[in-house]
Design a protein around this motif. Structure first.
Motif, mmCIF file in Angstrom:
data_model
loop_
_atom_site.group_PDB
_atom_site.id
_atom_site.type_symbol
_atom_site.label_atom_id
_atom_site.label_comp_id
_atom_site.label_asym_id
_atom_site.label_seq_id
_atom_site.Cartn_x
_atom_site.Cartn_y
_atom_site.Cartn_z
ATOM 1 N N PRO A 83 3.393 4.519 -7.871
ATOM 2 C CA PRO A 83 2.309 3.742 -8.477
ATOM 3 C C PRO A 83 2.681 3.048 -9.773
ATOM 4 O O PRO A 83 1.978 2.118 -10.188
ATOM 5 C CB PRO A 83 1.210 4.789 -8.700
ATOM 6 N N ASP A 84 3.777 3.456 -10.417
ATOM 7 C CA ASP A 84 4.188 2.805 -11.659
ATOM 8 C C ASP A 84 5.095 1.593 -11.417
ATOM 9 O O ASP A 84 5.545 0.951 -12.383
ATOM 10 C CB ASP A 84 4.919 3.801 -12.560
ATOM 11 N N SER A 85 5.337 1.260 -10.177
ATOM 12 C CA SER A 85 6.191 0.123 -9.861
ATOM 13 C C SER A 85 5.618 -1.175 -10.433
ATOM 14 O O SER A 85 4.396 -1.381 -10.453
ATOM 15 C CB SER A 85 6.350 -0.023 -8.348
ATOM 16 N N PHE A 138 -0.713 -5.631 -7.933
ATOM 17 C CA PHE A 138 -1.488 -4.437 -8.247
ATOM 18 C C PHE A 138 -0.843 -3.679 -9.406
ATOM 19 O O PHE A 138 0.362 -3.797 -9.674
ATOM 20 C CB PHE A 138 -1.609 -3.532 -7.020
ATOM 21 N N TYR A 139 -1.672 -2.881 -10.071
ATOM 22 C CA TYR A 139 -1.246 -2.128 -11.259
ATOM 23 C C TYR A 139 -2.069 -0.844 -11.301
ATOM 24 O O TYR A 139 -3.299 -0.885 -11.159
ATOM 25 C CB TYR A 139 -1.517 -2.979 -12.500
ATOM 26 N N ILE A 196 0.839 -1.202 0.000
ATOM 27 C CA ILE A 196 0.000 0.000 0.000
ATOM 28 C C ILE A 196 0.876 1.254 0.000
ATOM 29 O O ILE A 196 0.621 2.209 -0.746
ATOM 30 C CB ILE A 196 -0.955 -0.014 1.211
ATOM 31 N N ALA A 197 1.937 1.236 0.810
ATOM 32 C CA ALA A 197 2.860 2.376 0.830
ATOM 33 C C ALA A 197 3.513 2.560 -0.539
ATOM 34 O O ALA A 197 3.708 3.694 -1.003
ATOM 35 C CB ALA A 197 3.930 2.154 1.907
ATOM 36 N N SER A 198 3.835 1.459 -1.211
ATOM 37 C CA SER A 198 4.449 1.543 -2.540
ATOM 38 C C SER A 198 3.489 2.096 -3.582
ATOM 39 O O SER A 198 3.892 2.851 -4.470
ATOM 40 C CB SER A 198 4.956 0.160 -2.965
ATOM 41 N N ILE A 199 2.205 1.700 -3.502
ATOM 42 C CA ILE A 199 1.212 2.233 -4.434
ATOM 43 C C ILE A 199 1.127 3.753 -4.305
ATOM 44 O O ILE A 199 1.042 4.483 -5.300
ATOM 45 C CB ILE A 199 -0.162 1.578 -4.196
ATOM 46 N N LYS A 200 1.164 4.248 -3.070
ATOM 47 C CA LYS A 200 1.087 5.686 -2.838
ATOM 48 C C LYS A 200 2.341 6.409 -3.310
ATOM 49 O O LYS A 200 2.272 7.502 -3.891
ATOM 50 C CB LYS A 200 0.880 5.952 -1.352
ATOM 51 N N HIS A 249 -9.493 2.961 -2.261
ATOM 52 C CA HIS A 249 -10.054 4.014 -1.398
ATOM 53 C C HIS A 249 -8.965 4.657 -0.559
ATOM 54 O O HIS A 249 -8.862 5.895 -0.493
ATOM 55 C CB HIS A 249 -11.147 3.418 -0.513
ATOM 56 N N GLU A 250 -8.125 3.833 0.072
ATOM 57 C CA GLU A 250 -7.062 4.388 0.915
ATOM 58 C C GLU A 250 -6.070 5.202 0.095
ATOM 59 O O GLU A 250 -5.551 6.222 0.563
ATOM 60 C CB GLU A 250 -6.324 3.283 1.669
ATOM 61 N N CYS A 251 -5.796 4.766 -1.121
ATOM 62 C CA CYS A 251 -4.775 5.414 -1.944
ATOM 63 C C CYS A 251 -5.328 6.552 -2.805
ATOM 64 O O CYS A 251 -4.582 7.151 -3.593
ATOM 65 C CB CYS A 251 -4.100 4.369 -2.836
#
Length: 318
Positions: A177-179, A206-207, A170-174, A244-246
């Protein structure tokens, strides 16, 4: 028919038309195909099957159990969720502490022998009561070891430390996000021999594109009648919650299955389901005042407009 429901119904038909008969761990026997993928657009409605009632609150409490990192069925039983009972029950009836009637092969015998089934239900009721009322008993027999909650939140490293994969992703998505490394895995070869049930939904990724979050699940093994509808809804819900969180919208949920199988004792149920006309999909409502998925409780998640056909009961293979 909604596209989401047609994807699932097509999977049922594909296995019936093209599957191979195989033996399995439970002794029940299956019809199986290897390698199947479905893509659900989460903007078309929440993908909860309507051709039979699927108990959504059980999906919610199970997912929150995973998210909390819990591995003891006590939390599930407190929410009237019996999904994982059989695997914990097996630990008890195979222990030296168990003094009741022989429960060997209880999964099959309870289906075939009404007298035995009565004994099984009596012992299961005792087991559940002990889990809820006796903390020591719950600690010994309610914990399922390194199942999803442990692997998602407390992955063990070779250095004796733990990794919170879910929080990290989740921290990485925030942050990035292109990871291409937005992955949570539950499959640990070291833990497979000691797990109550080695992870079926083994890895998810995730993407992010166009400000929308998508998720792909690789599931090594799927009970297509009982399990797969739960898995679809569970990972769709997880995707919604993390989006939602992100601060993102939702994209697709892609479900890739290795061994997709129908148990031989589910064929009548599937024919009943295939005879039904799908209905409109429901919509998902989250408590938007909760800003972290780790703060959600069961009542923070609900559906609107879910009007399914009646429940179709079927035995669980253990």
């Amino acid at each position: 028919m909604s596209n989401s429901e047609s994807l699932y119904m097509n999977l049922l038909k594909h296995i019936l038309d093209h599957g191979t008969r195989k033996e399995d761990r439970t002794g029940t026997g299956t019809i199986s195909v290897f390698g199947y993928q479905m893509r659900f657009d989460l903007n078309d409605g929440f993908p909860l099957i309507t051709t039979k009632r699927v108990p959504f609150r059980l999906i919610v409490s199970e997912l929150l159990w995973f998210i909390k990192g819990d591995t003891n069925i006590r939390y599930l039983l407190q929410h009237n969720n019996n999904i994982w009972n059989e695997w914990a029950f097996l630990k008890w009836v195979e222990s030296d502490e168990y003094a009741g009637p022989d429960m060997k092969d209880f999964g099959l015998r309870s289906q075939q022998d009404p007298e035995f089934n009565k004994q099984y239900e009596e012992q299961m009721a005792i087991f559940k009561r002990n889990i809820l009322e006796d903390e020591r008993f719950a600690e010994r027999f309610g914990d399922l070891g390194n199942v999803y909650g442990s692997q998602w939140r407390h992955w063990k490293t070779s250095q004796g430390e733990t990794i919170d994969q879910l929080q990290d992703v989740i921290a990485s998505i925030k942050k990035n996000p292109d990871s291409r490394r937005l992955i949570v895995t539950a499959w640990s070869p070291e833990d497979v021999p000691t797990s109550a049930l080695p992870p079926c939904h083994s890895l998810f990724q995730f993407y992010v594109a166009n400000n929308k979050l998508s998720c792909q699940l690789y599931q090594r093994s799927g009970d297509v009648f009982l399990g797969i509808p739960f898995n679809i809804a569970s990972y769709a819900l997880l995707t919604h919650m993390i989006a939602h969180e992100c601060g993102l919208g939702v994209g697709d949920f892609i479900h890739t299955i290795g061994d997709a199988h129908i148990y031989n004792n589910h064929l009548d149920q599937i024919n009943t389901q295939l005879s039904r006309e799908p209905r409109d999909l429901p919509s998902l409502k989250l408590n938007t005042s909760k800003t972290s998925i780790f703060d959600f409780e069961v009542d923070d998640v609900r559906l609107e407009g879910y009007d399914p056909h009646p429940t179709i009961k079927a035995p669980v293979a253990v």
